[in-house]
Design a protein around this motif. Structure first.
Motif, PDB file in Angstrom:
ATOM      1  N   CYS A  33       0.842  -1.202   0.000  1.00  0.00           N
ATOM      2  CA  CYS A  33       0.000   0.000   0.000  1.00  0.00           C
ATOM      3  C   CYS A  33       0.877   1.252   0.000  1.00  0.00           C
ATOM      4  N   THR A  34       0.340   2.339  -0.547  1.00  0.00           N
ATOM      5  CA  THR A  34       1.091   3.586  -0.677  1.00  0.00           C
ATOM      6  C   THR A  34       0.300   4.737  -0.072  1.00  0.00           C
ATOM      7  N   LEU A  35       0.930   5.448   0.840  1.00  0.00           N
ATOM      8  CA  LEU A  35       0.318   6.603   1.482  1.00  0.00           C
ATOM      9  C   LEU A  35       0.335   7.793   0.521  1.00  0.00           C
ATOM     10  N   SER A  36      -0.783   8.543   0.434  1.00  0.00           N
ATOM     11  CA  SER A  36      -0.865   9.652  -0.516  1.00  0.00           C
ATOM     12  C   SER A  36      -1.193  10.993   0.123  1.00  0.00           C
ATOM     13  N   LEU A  37      -1.808  11.014   1.305  1.00  0.00           N
ATOM     14  CA  LEU A  37      -2.251  12.283   1.884  1.00  0.00           C
ATOM     15  C   LEU A  37      -2.413  12.148   3.388  1.00  0.00           C
ATOM     16  N   PRO A 209       3.269  13.799  -0.056  1.00  0.00           N
ATOM     17  CA  PRO A 209       4.589  13.174   0.100  1.00  0.00           C
ATOM     18  C   PRO A 209       5.716  14.190   0.058  1.00  0.00           C
ATOM     19  N   GLY A 210       6.604  14.096   1.033  1.00  0.00           N
ATOM     20  CA  GLY A 210       7.748  14.990   1.110  1.00  0.00           C
ATOM     21  C   GLY A 210       7.518  16.237   1.916  1.00  0.00           C
ATOM     22  N   GLU A 211       6.257  16.524   2.291  1.00  0.00           N
ATOM     23  CA  GLU A 211       5.954  17.728   3.049  1.00  0.00           C
ATOM     24  C   GLU A 211       5.949  17.442   4.547  1.00  0.00           C
ATOM     25  N   ASP A 212       6.164  18.472   5.338  1.00  0.00           N
ATOM     26  CA  ASP A 212       6.144  18.334   6.794  1.00  0.00           C
ATOM     27  C   ASP A 212       4.789  17.797   7.249  1.00  0.00           C
TER      28      ASP A 212
END
Length: 245
Positions: A33-37, A209-212
């Motif tokens: 599974c991939t986290l998106s938000l 992704p990539g954000e604090d």
């Protein structure tokens, strides 16, 4: 719109207290599974949205955590139908029944400005519930943390298998056309026992992704509060609808 939701949900009031927040934790989606938000919500909740390779295209999972930890997980499909939900406190699982008089349709809402629905769910302990209502776009647009959203209103009533009234929920929400998601806002919850509860749980910030804050399990807003609860209601603030963040 959101999935099958518990009749005993939420708090009657918030009172200032000095409780300390839990230590920061990171959400790890299941294998494949991939986290998106990640969305930070009012009333001390955070939601993480992810998708899994083994599911139907367009399906997504949403986990909700409060200051104690993850308490609820739901799965929605491309039309934001309430496919499955898991109450982590009780272990109870609720699933959408395949036959419906009128399944919810996010596509219909976008195309016409209104979506009526009439469907049923069943829990793992055998409780069948019917949900009847509608979502309606108001034409108002807002920007929250850089994401354009549209305001909608909803009215949703539930009944048991014999047709007896259980609950009514009404209020406003936000939708994202791009994300194909509902987000909460203001809501009034009423039940057959005469309880009436008003809640306010819009999103405050989003992390991609990539954000604090991406993948955090630590809620940030309204957590210095103690919930004053009515007898018979759950002991922590809950989201009412599985497909609504």
């Amino acid at each position: 719109m959101t999935k099958a939701i518990k009749t005993v949900v939420t708090a009657l009031a918030l009172m200032i207290a000095g409780g300390a927040p839990v230590a920061a934790q990171t959400f790890e989606p299941p294998r494949g599974c991939t986290l998106s938000l990640t969305a930070q919500l009012r009333q001390c909740q955070v939601a993480n949205v992810y998708s899994c390779t083994g599911d139907a295209p367009g399906d997504r999972w949403i986990t909700f955590a409060d200051g104690v930890g993850i308490f609820f997980t739901s799965r929605i499909d491309f039309e934001t139908r309430w496919i499955e939900s898991i109450d982590h406190d009780s272990g109870n699982i609720e699933r959408l029944l395949p036959k419906a008089a009128d399944h919810a349709s996010f596509s219909t809402l976008l195309a016409t400005g209104r979506d009526d629905f009439d469907f049923m769910t069943e829990t793992s302990d055998g409780f069948v519930e019917r949900f009847v209502g509608a979502d309606t776009l108001t034409g108002e647009t807002v920007m929250i943390d850089g994401i354009p959203l549209e305001r909608s209103t909803f009215d949703l009533s539930s009944y048991d298998a014999s047709g007896a009234f259980l609950t009514r929920r009404s209020g406003s929400q936000f939708i994202s056309r791009d994300l194909r998601l509902f987000f909460g806002d203001t809501e009034v919850f009423e039940n057959a026992q005469g309880d009436r509860i008003e809640t306010f749980q819009p999103p405050v910030t989003f992390a991609l992704p990539g954000e604090d804050g991406f993948g955090t399990l630590e809620p940030k807003f309204d957590c210095n509060a103690v919930l004053a609860r009515a007898p018979g209601l759950t002991d922590r603030l809950r989201s009412f609808r599985d497909d609504r963040i």
